[in-house]
Design a protein around this motif. Sequence first.
Motif, PDB file in Angstrom:
ATOM      1  N   TRP A 176      98.000  17.541  20.830  1.00  0.00           N
ATOM      2  CA  TRP A 176      96.788  17.779  21.604  1.00  0.00           C
ATOM      3  C   TRP A 176      96.596  19.273  21.804  1.00  0.00           C
ATOM      4  N   ARG A 177      95.339  19.699  21.687  1.00  0.00           N
ATOM      5  CA  ARG A 177      94.968  21.095  21.889  1.00  0.00           C
ATOM      6  C   ARG A 177      93.892  21.165  22.958  1.00  0.00           C
ATOM      7  N   ALA A 178      93.851  22.270  23.674  1.00  0.00           N
ATOM      8  CA  ALA A 178      92.901  22.419  24.781  1.00  0.00           C
ATOM      9  C   ALA A 178      92.137  23.732  24.639  1.00  0.00           C
ATOM     10  N   CYS A 179      90.897  23.736  25.146  1.00  0.00           N
ATOM     11  CA  CYS A 179      90.108  24.962  25.183  1.00  0.00           C
ATOM     12  C   CYS A 179      89.262  24.967  26.448  1.00  0.00           C
ATOM     13  N   LEU A 180      88.625  26.089  26.736  1.00  0.00           N
ATOM     14  CA  LEU A 180      87.888  26.282  27.978  1.00  0.00           C
ATOM     15  C   LEU A 180      86.391  26.468  27.747  1.00  0.00           C
ATOM     16  N   ILE A 181      85.600  26.007  28.712  1.00  0.00           N
ATOM     17  CA  ILE A 181      84.181  26.324  28.770  1.00  0.00           C
ATOM     18  C   ILE A 181      83.899  26.965  30.127  1.00  0.00           C
ATOM     19  N   ASP A 182      82.634  27.315  30.368  1.00  0.00           N
ATOM     20  CA  ASP A 182      82.198  27.862  31.658  1.00  0.00           C
ATOM     21  C   ASP A 182      83.035  29.076  32.038  1.00  0.00           C
ATOM     22  N   LEU A 183      82.809  30.166  31.319  1.00  0.00           N
ATOM     23  CA  LEU A 183      83.617  31.374  31.480  1.00  0.00           C
ATOM     24  C   LEU A 183      82.983  32.394  32.413  1.00  0.00           C
ATOM     25  N   GLU A 184      81.937  31.986  33.143  1.00  0.00           N
ATOM     26  CA  GLU A 184      81.132  32.932  33.912  1.00  0.00           C
ATOM     27  C   GLU A 184      81.940  33.698  34.951  1.00  0.00           C
ATOM     28  N   LYS A 185      82.953  33.069  35.547  1.00  0.00           N
ATOM     29  CA  LYS A 185      83.695  33.718  36.633  1.00  0.00           C
ATOM     30  C   LYS A 185      84.980  34.391  36.159  1.00  0.00           C
ATOM     31  N   THR A 186      85.161  34.465  34.854  1.00  0.00           N
ATOM     32  CA  THR A 186      86.353  35.123  34.325  1.00  0.00           C
ATOM     33  C   THR A 186      86.428  36.580  34.790  1.00  0.00           C
ATOM     34  N   ARG A 187      87.640  37.011  35.137  1.00  0.00           N
ATOM     35  CA  ARG A 187      87.899  38.411  35.468  1.00  0.00           C
ATOM     36  C   ARG A 187      89.354  38.705  35.152  1.00  0.00           C
ATOM     37  N   PRO A 188      89.740  39.975  35.099  1.00  0.00           N
ATOM     38  CA  PRO A 188      91.155  40.291  34.848  1.00  0.00           C
ATOM     39  C   PRO A 188      92.051  39.804  35.985  1.00  0.00           C
ATOM     40  N   LEU A 189      93.268  39.452  35.641  1.00  0.00           N
ATOM     41  CA  LEU A 189      94.279  39.146  36.657  1.00  0.00           C
ATOM     42  C   LEU A 189      94.673  40.458  37.335  1.00  0.00           C
ATOM     43  N   ARG A 190      94.347  40.593  38.591  1.00  0.00           N
ATOM     44  CA  ARG A 190      94.634  41.842  39.307  1.00  0.00           C
ATOM     45  C   ARG A 190      95.786  41.693  40.295  1.00  0.00           C
ATOM     46  N   LEU A 191      96.011  40.460  40.774  1.00  0.00           N
ATOM     47  CA  LEU A 191      96.961  40.262  41.867  1.00  0.00           C
ATOM     48  C   LEU A 191      98.168  39.433  41.441  1.00  0.00           C
TER      49      LEU A 191
END
Length: 248
Positions: free
Chosen positions: A177-192
């Motif tokens: 099984w493989r997985a992927c993502l949709i709805d990337l609007e809120k993506t941001r760098p990991l800062r914390l």
Amino acid sequence: MKDFIAAGDRALLERHGLADFDALWALQLVAVDAPNTGRGGWSSVYRLELEEACYYLKRQSNYLTRSLRRPCGEPTFARELRTIRQYQRLGIPALQAAFFAQRQIDGEPCAVLLTRALDDWQDLDTLLEGWAERPPGQRQAIVRACGELARTLHGAGQLHGCFYPKHIFLREQDERWRACLIDLEKTRPLRLGRYDRIKDLEPLLRRASAWSDDEVQLLLATYLGDAEDLQAWLRRLSRRRQAKAVRR
């Protein structure tokens, strides 16, 4: 932002006369749901079928997002395209863009974004229906795929921001099984660091309530590998879930 057309989709779009903004803007289609109107404009989604290929056509007018770099705003699809292409560069499995362009129409910024449909994939929300009736081996494979996706996402230094079952799509391919993502609007760098990682994972575990304790541990073991303390992560996730429940 410049017009974008994916090399793998150009010939098909040209064959149907749909390789430019004007043609896709004028195309008569039925929207798949009610338009979004929360930003002073509108944004709608349509399904487009061409020969053996299926797409989702998104059109918007005066539907803007603002940031420090773009205080006057830009179409949300411009940001979405940048994020899709960033995921591709970073090797994070996600939906694929076929076309993007933006124009001014009657003084309003308008944009078109065409993405490939994930027709041979299923969202995790759907897979969780009747979860207990699925074979144990299949359940474990799906959970591992989700853990691998989260590990790839965070390993690339990105926080999804909406890491929910409805935004995780899966398919069985070559006996795994493989997985992927949709709805990337809120993506941001990991800062914390670990705080951001827990912030991304906790909503998934809260919404995937059909998963047993063993399956939650399997997801975390896949995600963490041998690098970190599994039990410590379980305690932190539990505390965040409790804190979210109290705030409600």
